[in-house]
Structures are given as structure tokens and as C-alpha cells.
Scaffold this motif. Structure first.
Motif, PDB file in Angstrom:
ATOM      1  N   UNK A 126       8.239   7.693  16.015  1.00  0.00           N
ATOM      2  CA  UNK A 126       8.121   8.437  14.762  1.00  0.00           C
ATOM      3  C   UNK A 126       7.382   7.616  13.707  1.00  0.00           C
ATOM      4  N   UNK A 127       7.671   6.297  13.641  1.00  0.00           N
ATOM      5  CA  UNK A 127       6.981   5.445  12.666  1.00  0.00           C
ATOM      6  C   UNK A 127       5.495   5.364  12.976  1.00  0.00           C
ATOM      7  N   UNK A 128       5.162   5.152  14.272  1.00  0.00           N
ATOM      8  CA  UNK A 128       3.746   5.108  14.648  1.00  0.00           C
ATOM      9  C   UNK A 128       3.042   6.423  14.359  1.00  0.00           C
ATOM     10  N   UNK A 129       3.697   7.520  14.710  1.00  0.00           N
ATOM     11  CA  UNK A 129       3.105   8.833  14.419  1.00  0.00           C
ATOM     12  C   UNK A 129       2.997   9.088  12.935  1.00  0.00           C
ATOM     13  N   UNK A 130       4.021   8.676  12.175  1.00  0.00           N
ATOM     14  CA  UNK A 130       3.968   8.858  10.726  1.00  0.00           C
ATOM     15  C   UNK A 130       2.859   8.046  10.088  1.00  0.00           C
TER      16      UNK A 130
ATOM     17  N   UNK B  83       7.348   3.460   5.397  1.00  0.00           N
ATOM     18  CA  UNK B  83       8.635   2.761   5.389  1.00  0.00           C
ATOM     19  C   UNK B  83       9.761   3.686   4.934  1.00  0.00           C
ATOM     20  N   UNK B  84       9.503   4.464   3.887  1.00  0.00           N
ATOM     21  CA  UNK B  84      10.511   5.418   3.444  1.00  0.00           C
ATOM     22  C   UNK B  84      10.794   6.450   4.529  1.00  0.00           C
ATOM     23  N   UNK B  85       9.741   6.931   5.162  1.00  0.00           N
ATOM     24  CA  UNK B  85       9.905   7.921   6.233  1.00  0.00           C
ATOM     25  C   UNK B  85      10.726   7.333   7.379  1.00  0.00           C
TER      26      UNK B  85
ATOM     27  N   UNK C  41       0.825  -1.202   0.000  1.00  0.00           N
ATOM     28  CA  UNK C  41       0.000   0.000   0.000  1.00  0.00           C
ATOM     29  C   UNK C  41       0.863   1.257   0.000  1.00  0.00           C
ATOM     30  N   UNK C  42       0.263   2.348  -0.478  1.00  0.00           N
ATOM     31  CA  UNK C  42       0.951   3.638  -0.491  1.00  0.00           C
ATOM     32  C   UNK C  42       1.275   4.072   0.929  1.00  0.00           C
ATOM     33  N   UNK C  43       0.341   3.825   1.848  1.00  0.00           N
ATOM     34  CA  UNK C  43       0.552   4.226   3.240  1.00  0.00           C
ATOM     35  C   UNK C  43       1.770   3.520   3.824  1.00  0.00           C
ATOM     36  N   UNK C  44       1.879   2.212   3.572  1.00  0.00           N
ATOM     37  CA  UNK C  44       3.019   1.465   4.112  1.00  0.00           C
ATOM     38  C   UNK C  44       4.317   1.919   3.442  1.00  0.00           C
ATOM     39  N   UNK C  45       4.281   2.154   2.131  1.00  0.00           N
ATOM     40  CA  UNK C  45       5.492   2.554   1.416  1.00  0.00           C
ATOM     41  C   UNK C  45       6.018   3.889   1.919  1.00  0.00           C
TER      42      UNK C  45
END
Length: 478
Positions: free
Chosen positions: A181-185, A12-14, A5-9
Motif C-alpha cells: 500500500x505504501x509503495x502504491x500510494x 507517511x500519513x497514508x 517533501x509533500x509526497x513523503x508527508x
């Protein structure tokens, strides 16, 4: 979690960029702190060596033998501070050595000899696996011409403790910060993509029957707003195209009705008024049958076009779906008996819906006839009416050949026949299910089909069910 998914991608990049940035920051801080501590320690040792040389060795000539040791011990207290001070002559003779140190260096033989260079030098000395010293060496010539080498050293232990503490801090807090940060992102991405979900949900509800609806326009001033606006313009163009097609079908069907009716009447009159040879009479009868068939196709196309365009008035009256189904199926028993098919009906009374009696009866007839036509001799067709989650359900099931996976998406298309081998006489016009679909859409009903090749099919129509307290029987046209 959908890893494509776009959200996961984006998350993940972030996360990767953030982890990389934090790692780069940590390495920079570690190297910077190490350099700062080294520089500070080196500057301290250099100052200490210069002080010993300029203030003590310069006064050494004429002093008593232990004067230098006393002055260094009083001024710098190396044994207490854990430092190293060694003063030696060019010849290698040691004038002063700080003696027993906190780090366990008590034997001068364990310490490497001084470097006799013409300029100041800094070196690291490993006394053991976990004992490392930073030694600053400075050559000095006393007023009486004697050359000395002044060495000041300090243990690297405190520097290593600070650097180890920094590494431990990074190891503990960096994964924690990245996780937050990942959870917030991910949460922010979900919030940011919520308008896209709204557009998707609305788009899923738009079909050829409600192209007048539009997608919500997200007023963001960016690509998302332009996307929703462009999609609405595309839907408007599709609405115009579908409207043009429906108007063309309705107009063409309407224009064809009159000449077909005249042709049929003239052919009937010719057969009735004149005598022909059997072969010529058969040819005229065949032409008359084709005219009848074309008339049925035109009438069906006209009905579908008007239903799609909303031009046909649908009577919204209170109907007992069970009674309507039972009476309709009873009238079709003769058709089933001709094919030696068992036609059963289970339609309890008291299940009320709001709709057009004639049109709903047409749905029952077309579905039942379709089931009979697709069921082999000796087969069984069941028609059921029941309640399910606030809906009135009409089911028509057979144990015939079923529908193939390739044909299933097309069965409600106009002129489509799942069985290409069926003749025109036995296969009808291919518009029966299209009419059913149009009538169901006009009544706000949903039609679905489940099938299994070799075991039969089941058509299910879900209609909004009325409560028992609903009394009005007056027709309301829409």
C-alpha cells in the motif's frame, strides 16, 4: 528521499492511517473471534450439562450404581473427545469424573472443587502453565430432592491454536499489505503530482525576458486548476508591469537624448567661442564631462529597454566568433597596457555563431573592460573562445579581487557596482553588465559567472554554435 517533501508527508500519513486501520481491524477481528469461540464453547458445554442433568440425573434414582457412568461415556465419550465431565453432590461426593483426559488430567485432586452456587456459572481453570479449561457449572435438583452440581469442561487448546494462527497470519501479511500500500500510494502520489512538476518546470523557464509564456493549465476542476490559472494571471500582470517599466525607460531615455545633445553642443560652443578664466573654464569643462556621462547613461538605458522589449533589430548573420574576439581584444591591448595588465587571447578560428556583429562585439568589449577595471596592476586577463557540447563558448577570466557572495546575485542589475568605493570616473555607469545580459538574452545565449574572492572571476557566455555547412551570410532581422 526528501523526508520534508509533500509526497513523503502524504505517503507517511497514508501509511500511518492504513497501518492504524489494519491494526484496529486486526484487534477487532481477534477479539470478535475470541468472543465467538468462547460463546460457542460455552453454549456447547451448557447444552452438554443440561442434557446430563435433564436426561440422566433425572432418571438416576432406582438405577444401578454404574449406570450414570455408562450412559455419559456412551453419549459424550469424554475420554475420546478430551472433555471434562464431573457430577458431584452438594456434600462434595463425586458421583462421576471423566477420568484420564487427552490433556493429561487424570487425578481428580488436581482439579478445583466444584462451586456450589444457586445459578449457572462459567469459569476458567488453569491446571498448568499451558493447560487451561473452560468449565460450565450447573446446579440441579433430582426428583428425589438430591442436589447435584454438573460440570462440563473443555480444553482451551484448540481455541488458542486458532487465535495463535490468526495472530501469525496478521504478523506475516499485515506488513506485506502495508508495504504494498505504501509503495502504491507513493507511486500514485507521484502520478498525481506530475502536473505540479510540469508547472514547476515551465515556471523555472519563465524570466523577465519571456513573460509572454504561460504555465500549463491542468483541467482538473479543483484547487490545482485554480492555482495554475491564478499563476498565469499573476504572470500576465507582471508582464504588463515589466512592459510599462521598459516603455517608461525607453520613452524617458528617448526624451532626454535631445536636450542632453543640445546642452552638450552649447557647452562645446561656449568653450570654443569665448575665452574664460582658468577656473571658469574648468567648471564649464566639468559640466561638459557630466553631460557626456549623462548622455552615455541615457543611451545605455535606451539600448537595454529596447533590447528587453525586442524593439532593436538584431542581425542574424554567420560570424566567426574566434576572429571577432581576437580582433576586438587586440584593439583593447592599449587599455590593458595603461594598467600594466597582461591581456591574453586564445580564440581559434572556425567557431561559427549566428548573431549581430556589433552587439556581440559590445559583449566582448564590456566583459574585457570589466575584467581590466577589476584587476590590479600587474594582473592578468584571459579571453578564450572554445567549443563545448555543441555550444560556442566565450570566457573572460581575471585574477583580480573577485566578487563577494553578497554582490554576486546583483551584478547584472542596472547601476549596481560590486565595489562601492569606486568613483564614477573609474567605475563607469554601472550598466555594462546589464547591457551584456540583455544582448545575450536577445541572442538566445546564457551568461554565467564563477568567482572566488581574492582569486578572480570568470564570465562565460554560451552561444548556439552553427555547423560548418551553414553558408548564408545575408542578414536576417528579428
Amino acid at each position: 528521499m526528501n523526508v520534508r517533501s509533500l509526497r513523503f508527508s502524504i505517503t507517511a500519513w497514508y501509511a500511518g492511517l492504513l497501518a492504524g486501520a489494519l491494526l484496529l481491524f486486526g484487534v477487532s477481528v481477534y477479539l470478535g473471534l475470541e468472543h465467538y469461540l468462547d460463546s460457542t464453547l460455552e453454549a456447547t458445554l451448557a447444552s452438554q450439562s443440561r442434557t446430563i442433568a435433564s436426561q440422566l440425573l433425572a432418571q438416576l434414582p432406582g438405577k444401578r450404581a454404574n449406570w450414570l457412568a455408562t450412559e455419559i461415556d456412551e453419549a459424550f465419550a469424554p475420554e475420546i473427545n478430551g472433555g471434562l465431565i464431573r457430577v458431584s453432590r452438594d456434600s462434595g461426593e463425586i458421583v462421576y469424573f471423566s477420568g484420564s483426559l487427552k490433556d493429561g488430567v487424570s487425578d481428580v485432586s488436581r482439579f478445583p472443587p466444584p462451586e456450589t452456587r444457586a445459578k449457572d456459572t462459567v469459569r476458567k481453570v488453569n491446571l498448568s502453565r499451558d493447560r487451561q479449561f473452560l468449565v460450565y457449572s450447573m446446579p440441579f435438583t433430582s426428583p428425589d430432592g438430591v442436589r447435584y452440581v454438573v460440570e462440563s469442561g473443555a480444553s482451551y487448546h484448540q481455541v488458542q491454536v486458532v487465535l495463535h494462527g490468526l495472530l501469525l497470519t496478521f504478523a506475516i501479511y499485515m506488513p506485506f499489505i502495508v508495504s504494498i500500500a505504501v509503495g502504491g500510494g507513493y507511486w500514485l502520489m507521484r502520478q498525481s503530482l506530475r502536473p505540479v512538476q510540469q508547472i514547476t518546470d515551465r515556471a523555472e523557464r519563465i524570466t523577465s525576458s519571456n513573460l509572454s509564456e504561460r504555465l500549463p493549465v491542468i483541467r482538473t476542476g479543483d484547487e490545482l486548476e485554480r492555482l495554475s490559472t491564478s499563476l498565469n494571471r499573476m504572470i500576465a500582470r507582471l508582464d504588463d508591469a515589466f512592459g510599462h517599466i521598459n516603455r517608461f525607460s525607453a520613452d524617458a531615455s528617448h526624451e532626454l537624448r535631445t536636450p542632453l545633445t543640445i546642452l552638450r553642443l552649447e557647452l562645446e560652443g561656449i568653450l570654443q567661442k569665448h575665452s574664460f578664466s582658468p577656473s571658469l573654464a574648468d567648471e564649464i569643462g566639468s559640466a561638459l564631462e557630466e553631460t557626456y556621462r549623462m548622455s552615455r547613461i541615457v543611451e545605455s538605458l535606451l539600448a537595454i529597454s529596447r533590447l528587453d522589449a525586442g524593439e532593436i533589430k538584431i542581425d542574424q548573420i554567420r560570424l566567426d566568433l574566434g576572429d571577432l574576439t581576437e580582433s576586438t581584444v587586440d584593439a583593447m591591448q592599449l587599455l590593458a597596457e595603461e594598467k600594466c595588465i597582461s591581456l591574453n587571447c586564445s580564440a581559434p578560428a572556425g567557431i561559427f555563431v549566428k548573431g549581430d556583429r556589433t552587439r556581440l562585439q559590445e559583449v566582448i568589449v564590456n566583459l574585457t573592460d570589466n575584467a581590466i577595471q577589476h584587476t590590479a596592476k600587474g594582473g592578468q586577463v584571459e579571453v578564450r573562445v572554445k567549443k563545448d557540447s555543441g555550444s560556442a563558448v566565450l570566457e573572460v577570466a581575471d585574477n583580480g579581487a573577485g566578487i563577494s557572495a553578497e554582490a554576486l546575485p546583483h551584478i547584472f542589475e542596472r547601476f549596481y557596482r560590486a565595489d562601492k568605493a569606486r568613483s564614477r570616473s573609474s567605475g563607469g555607469t554601472g550598466l555594462g553588465l546589464s547591457i551584456v545580459k540583455a544582448i545575450c538574452t536577445a541572442h538566445g545565449a546564457e551568461i554565467k559567472v564563477t568567482t572566488e574572492e581574492g582569486k578572480g572571476s570568470c564570465f562565460r557566455v554560451d552561444l548556439p554554435m552553427l555547423k560548418q555547412s551553414f553558408k548564408p551570410d545575408l542578414a536576417v532581422h528579428s
